[in-house]
Scaffold this motif. Structure first.
Motif, PDB file in Angstrom:
ATOM      1  N   SER A  23       0.824  -1.215   0.000  1.00  0.00           N
ATOM      2  CA  SER A  23       0.000   0.000   0.000  1.00  0.00           C
ATOM      3  C   SER A  23       0.856   1.262   0.000  1.00  0.00           C
ATOM      4  O   SER A  23       0.444   2.294  -0.531  1.00  0.00           O
ATOM      5  CB  SER A  23      -0.929  -0.002   1.226  1.00  0.00           C
ATOM      6  N   TYR A  26       1.598   2.051  -3.516  1.00  0.00           N
ATOM      7  CA  TYR A  26       0.415   2.126  -4.370  1.00  0.00           C
ATOM      8  C   TYR A  26       0.052   3.571  -4.678  1.00  0.00           C
ATOM      9  O   TYR A  26       0.043   4.398  -3.779  1.00  0.00           O
ATOM     10  CB  TYR A  26      -0.762   1.434  -3.686  1.00  0.00           C
ATOM     11  N   PRO A  27      -0.278   3.876  -5.927  1.00  0.00           N
ATOM     12  CA  PRO A  27      -0.190   3.007  -7.099  1.00  0.00           C
ATOM     13  C   PRO A  27       1.129   3.214  -7.838  1.00  0.00           C
ATOM     14  O   PRO A  27       1.640   4.320  -7.897  1.00  0.00           O
ATOM     15  CB  PRO A  27      -1.367   3.484  -7.949  1.00  0.00           C
ATOM     16  N   ASN A  28       1.637   2.167  -8.410  1.00  0.00           N
ATOM     17  CA  ASN A  28       2.884   2.274  -9.178  1.00  0.00           C
ATOM     18  C   ASN A  28       2.731   1.757 -10.606  1.00  0.00           C
ATOM     19  O   ASN A  28       3.715   1.469 -11.287  1.00  0.00           O
ATOM     20  CB  ASN A  28       4.029   1.545  -8.464  1.00  0.00           C
ATOM     21  N   ILE A  31      -4.169   2.289 -13.344  1.00  0.00           N
ATOM     22  CA  ILE A  31      -5.373   1.811 -12.666  1.00  0.00           C
ATOM     23  C   ILE A  31      -6.484   1.703 -13.701  1.00  0.00           C
ATOM     24  O   ILE A  31      -6.635   2.574 -14.562  1.00  0.00           O
ATOM     25  CB  ILE A  31      -5.803   2.796 -11.551  1.00  0.00           C
ATOM     26  N   THR A  58      -2.992  10.741  -8.403  1.00  0.00           N
ATOM     27  CA  THR A  58      -2.161   9.550  -8.189  1.00  0.00           C
ATOM     28  C   THR A  58      -0.905   9.543  -9.062  1.00  0.00           C
ATOM     29  O   THR A  58      -0.028   8.700  -8.865  1.00  0.00           O
ATOM     30  CB  THR A  58      -2.951   8.262  -8.495  1.00  0.00           C
ATOM     31  N   GLN A  60      -0.740   8.539 -11.974  1.00  0.00           N
ATOM     32  CA  GLN A  60      -0.762   7.300 -12.751  1.00  0.00           C
ATOM     33  C   GLN A  60      -1.868   7.373 -13.809  1.00  0.00           C
ATOM     34  O   GLN A  60      -2.875   8.054 -13.626  1.00  0.00           O
ATOM     35  CB  GLN A  60      -1.019   6.097 -11.849  1.00  0.00           C
ATOM     36  N   TYR A  87      -5.929  -2.152  -8.387  1.00  0.00           N
ATOM     37  CA  TYR A  87      -5.663  -1.737  -9.771  1.00  0.00           C
ATOM     38  C   TYR A  87      -6.835  -1.984 -10.720  1.00  0.00           C
ATOM     39  O   TYR A  87      -6.792  -1.567 -11.871  1.00  0.00           O
ATOM     40  CB  TYR A  87      -4.399  -2.415 -10.292  1.00  0.00           C
ATOM     41  N   ILE A 264      -4.933   0.644   1.143  1.00  0.00           N
ATOM     42  CA  ILE A 264      -5.198   1.038  -0.239  1.00  0.00           C
ATOM     43  C   ILE A 264      -6.592   1.640  -0.349  1.00  0.00           C
ATOM     44  O   ILE A 264      -6.804   2.664  -1.012  1.00  0.00           O
ATOM     45  CB  ILE A 264      -5.047  -0.176  -1.184  1.00  0.00           C
TER      46      ILE A 264
END
Length: 322
Positions: A23, A26-28, A31, A58, A60, A87, A264
């Motif tokens: 967590s 997160y996030p890597n 999504i 994020t 991402q 994800y 998360i």
């Protein structure tokens, strides 16, 4: 026995540490936000708005994937069976999480057991709209028309078991009218056929109809909420129009698969709070006739539970089942 205890304790600690470590990073990677209806409807409009902003907070990529069918059941099942890693998320709705389960005991997912509630993003009250060729200018005239010609009026919905379907059935019960249900695979195709005159009416949401009301392609009869919708302030509530105790909305909330680590879920909830606090998001939601919510995971879970009970009762009264 002591060795077994120590082994179990070690495994539990390992699981907790792994979850925390996971967590914290997160996030890597990208999504995926699954929207349970086709492009063009309210779910798609709000889902893309949320996805765009979630990508910002994020850092991402957030991929919007429309998975229509089975009144949102296909999308819900997909997410329920996805890895609980944060994800793959569902933009769940009133229909997917409460109404569809209320009429279908054989769904391949359980709305309470198979999901981790993150937060209710926004809600929008239902609006009863008709094709302009329907000879009814208000709710009283529409009810009179339905009573004079039982089963002649047809109402479209987003699909059997959807929020629009269940709201229509509640209307039949409360107003005492007989109208025909015509299910579609989503709000957008249903709306197209109401505008085209292939069906007479539908319960839908302000975000997808504001422009059509302004152009005269649709006529709004009443709003199923305690107060008028600011986006269509000239449209009366059902109570004002003469039918009291009639309220129904559709909400759009984020769900993760059950078993998703709590840190998360907490992070996603905090991200949604940040998004709802953005001035441009507030303005956009207001212009679309949607109300920001942003409740906690615990509050959201309780909301789903209560509404599931309510719509199960409506389904029994209307004798709807699959």
């Amino acid at each position: 026995m002591k060795i077994v205890y120590q082994l179990v304790r070690f495994l539990c600690l390992l699981f907790v540490c792994t979850s925390i470590a996971h967590s914290q990073t997160y996030p890597n990677k990208p999504i995926k936000l699954i929207v349970p209806f086709p492009p063009g409807g309210t779910a798609d409009i709000l889902g893309r708005m949320l996805g765009d902003k979630l990508a910002v907070v994020t850092s991402q990529l957030v991929i919007i994937e429309n998975r229509a069918g089975a009144a949102g059941g296909i999308a819900a099942q997909l997410v329920a069976k996805s890895p609980p890693d944060g994800y793959t998320l569902l933009l769940g709705t009133t229909g997917t999480q409460t109404m569809n389960p209320a009429i279908n005991s054989k769904l391949p997912y359980d709305p309470l057991k198979d999901f981790a509630s993150v937060s209710n993003f926004a809600a929008s009250p239902f609006v009863l709209v008709v094709n302009p060729n329907v000879p009814a200018q208000n709710l009283k005239e529409l009810i009179d028309l339905a009573n004079k010609k039982p089963w002649s009026l047809r109402y479209a919905s987003f699909g059997s078991g959807s929020s629009a379907h269940m709201t229509g059935e509640m209307f039949k019960l409360r107003a005492g009218v007989d109208i025909v249900h015509v299910p579609y695979k989503g709000a957008a195709p249903a709306l197209v056929d109401v505008i085209g005159g292939h069906v007479d009416m539908m319960f839908t949401l302000a975000p997808s109809i504001v422009q059509h009301l302004r152009s005269g392609a649709l006529r709004a009869i009443a709003v199923a909420a305690p107060q008028r919708d600011q986006a269509i302030a000239s449209v009366p509530t059902f109570t004002e129009a003469g039918l009291s105790n009639f309220s129904s909305d559709s909400w759009y909330g984020v769900f993760a698969p059950a078993g998703t680590p709590q840190p998360i879920v907490a992070k996603l909830n905090a991200d949604i709070q940040k998004i709802l606090a953005m001035p441009d998001v507030k303005q956009k939601l207001a212009s679309e006739g949607a109300i920001p919510v942003g409740n906690s995971p615990e509050q959201f879970t309780e909301q789903v539970r209560k509404e599931l009970e309510h719509w199960t009762k409506i389904a029994k009264e209307a004798k709807i089942s699959e």
